[in-house]
Scaffold this active site. Structure first.
Site, short mmCIF file in Angstrom:
data_model
loop_
_atom_site.label_atom_id
_atom_site.label_comp_id
_atom_site.label_asym_id
_atom_site.label_seq_id
_atom_site.Cartn_x
_atom_site.Cartn_y
_atom_site.Cartn_z
N ASP A 117 0.81 -1.32 0.08
CA ASP A 117 0.20 0.00 0.09
C ASP A 117 0.72 1.25 0.14
O ASP A 117 0.22 2.49 -0.08
CB ASP A 117 -1.23 0.11 1.00
CG ASP A 117 -0.48 -0.35 2.52
OD1 ASP A 117 0.76 0.15 2.85
OD2 ASP A 117 -0.85 -1.04 3.34
N HIS A 132 5.99 -7.98 -1.26
CA HIS A 132 5.11 -8.60 -2.22
C HIS A 132 4.72 -7.35 -3.17
O HIS A 132 3.62 -7.32 -3.78
CB HIS A 132 3.93 -8.99 -1.52
CG HIS A 132 3.92 -10.02 -0.63
ND1 HIS A 132 3.33 -10.50 0.59
CD2 HIS A 132 4.67 -11.32 -0.60
CE1 HIS A 132 3.58 -11.62 1.17
NE2 HIS A 132 4.59 -12.11 0.19
P1 NAD Z 1 -3.10 -11.30 7.09
O1 NAD Z 1 -4.11 -10.69 6.69
O2 NAD Z 1 -3.12 -12.66 6.92
O3 NAD Z 1 -3.13 -11.05 8.75
C1 NAD Z 1 -3.24 -9.78 9.32
C2 NAD Z 1 -2.93 -9.93 10.96
O4 NAD Z 1 -3.13 -8.57 11.59
C3 NAD Z 1 -3.89 -10.68 11.77
O5 NAD Z 1 -2.94 -11.57 12.41
C4 NAD Z 1 -4.35 -9.95 12.73
O6 NAD Z 1 -4.76 -10.56 13.83
C5 NAD Z 1 -3.56 -8.79 12.74
N1 NAD Z 1 -4.01 -7.32 12.99
C6 NAD Z 1 -5.27 -7.07 12.64
N2 NAD Z 1 -5.65 -5.73 13.02
C7 NAD Z 1 -4.47 -5.38 13.61
C8 NAD Z 1 -3.94 -4.30 14.41
N3 NAD Z 1 -4.56 -2.87 14.33
N4 NAD Z 1 -2.72 -3.93 14.64
C9 NAD Z 1 -1.80 -5.10 14.59
N5 NAD Z 1 -2.07 -6.41 13.96
C10 NAD Z 1 -3.26 -6.42 13.63
O7 NAD Z 1 -1.85 -10.39 6.76
P2 NAD Z 1 -0.27 -10.59 6.34
O8 NAD Z 1 0.39 -11.42 7.63
O9 NAD Z 1 0.34 -9.38 6.00
O10 NAD Z 1 -0.40 -11.72 5.00
C11 NAD Z 1 -1.46 -11.39 4.01
C12 NAD Z 1 -0.90 -10.89 2.85
O11 NAD Z 1 -2.10 -10.10 2.18
C13 NAD Z 1 0.30 -10.22 2.58
O12 NAD Z 1 1.27 -10.96 2.04
C14 NAD Z 1 -0.03 -8.80 2.06
O13 NAD Z 1 0.78 -8.83 0.86
C15 NAD Z 1 -1.40 -8.97 1.47
N6 NAD Z 1 -2.26 -7.84 2.13
C16 NAD Z 1 -1.79 -6.50 2.03
C17 NAD Z 1 -2.57 -5.30 2.43
C18 NAD Z 1 -1.81 -4.12 2.57
O14 NAD Z 1 -1.21 -3.80 1.52
N7 NAD Z 1 -2.29 -3.15 3.47
C19 NAD Z 1 -3.64 -5.61 3.00
C20 NAD Z 1 -4.22 -7.21 3.02
C21 NAD Z 1 -3.29 -8.10 2.56
#
Ligand code: NAD
Ligand code: ZN
Length: 260
Positions: A117, A132
């Site tokens: 992002d 990623h």
């Molecule tokens: P994930 O979606 O698998 O897990 C998210 C984690 O964040 C969970 O363990 C959850 O408990 C925790 N979480 C939720 N709210 C939180 C907060 N306020 N503070 C701290 N932790 C919090 O995410 P991942 O492990 O990054 O893997 C998913 C893949 O999806 C990544 O590889 C990424 O590339 C992609 N992704 C990216 C975005 C982005 O760019 N913002 C968003 C969603 C998914």
């Protein structure tokens, strides 16, 4: 012990470890950006938790017909376009700003982010590896060179690399696509150098990223986890902060400032 006491103690412990370290690095996941309004995939409220995991093999689709992929992307017809809109309108939250501040204070050497992002850069962090990719960049499928999407010509579809003429794709790593070598190499390099590892807002189930904290820990680096929910890393973490990143990281920074 009350939850508040646990939180204060964990913040103190994290600040103490940061003060002692000389090359702290952070592995960041979607949870960090949740407080910027971008949904996570997993965890409470995650897109996949609600709707199930997609099975689409994006990389194969792209390779089969890059022009079709680009036309659909430009028309906003991709399945993830609602998610993309959330990213396009998002701003860094206090968690991103606190990480940038830790870097400026000389307390954090590098961020390995799974997020696409661009919010670390917007918050002012400089030493970042986007494992990623980045939604606002394009990458050449031939030479690996990257450019801002906003600066390339879309007169020809698929767009071509100005350096080598190879086909350009969005820098975001698709399902089935190998992680770019340069990014992966930097992740392993950082993991082999670190003496303190922070795992922030990641479910720690996506590989190879989930391996980095385990590798660092095996080499003797303490592990701090910041996540409101338990993950596979929780049981090997030295300090667990069971709070949101937007709450925990500014509290750690404030404590470090107080003790300067
Ligand atoms: P994930 O979606 O698998 O897990 C998210 C984690 O964040 C969970 O363990 C959850 O408990 C925790 N979480 C939720 N709210 C939180 C907060 N306020 N503070 C701290 N932790 C919090 O995410 P991942 O492990 O990054 O893997 C998913 C893949 O999806 C990544 O590889 C990424 O590339 C992609 N992704 C990216 C975005 C982005 O760019 N913002 C968003 C969603 C998914
Ligand atoms: Zn090229």
């Amino acid at each position: 012990m009350t939850a508040a006491v646990d939180f204060d103690q964990a913040i103190h412990d994290a600040a103490r470890l940061l003060r002692r370290s000389t090359h702290a690095i952070a592995l960041v996941g979607a949870g960090l950006s949740a407080e910027s309004g971008i949904p996570t995939y997993r965890g409470t409220g995650g897109l996949w938790t609600k709707f199930g995991e997609p099975t689409i093999d994006g990389w194969d689709l792209f390779l089969t017909d890059p022009a079709l992929w680009w036309r659909e992307a430009l028309d906003g017809r991709h399945a993830e376009s609602a998610f993309a809109k959330a990213i396009d309108s998002a701003s860094p939250n206090p968690g991103h700003h606190a990480l940038a501040e830790l870097e400026h204070m000389g307390r954090l050497a590098h961020i390995i982010t799974q997020n696409i992002d661009d919010l670390h850069r917007k918050a002012g962090s400089r030493h970042i590896t986007e494992i990623h990719g980045n939604r606002f960049l394009v990458r050449c499928t031939n030479c690996g060179g990257r450019d801002r999407l906003s600066t390339i010509s879309l007169d020809r579809i698929p767009p071509l690399c100005p350096e080598c003429g190879g086909i350009l794709k969005n820098d975001t790593v698709m399902f089935g696509e190998p992680i770019p070598q340069d990014a992966l190499h930097e992740c392993y390099r950082q993991t082999s150098m670190t003496d303190l590892f922070l795992s922030i807002g990641t479910s720690a189930v996506v590989y190879p990223a989930a391996d980095f904290p385990v590798m660092a820990k095996r080499r003797g680096a303490p592990l701090i986890e910041i996540n409101p929910e338990e993950t596979p890393l929780s049981e090997i973490a030295d300090v667990v902060i069971r709070a949101s990143a937007g709450q925990a990281l500014p509290a750690v920074v404030e404590l470090l400032h107080q003790e300067l």
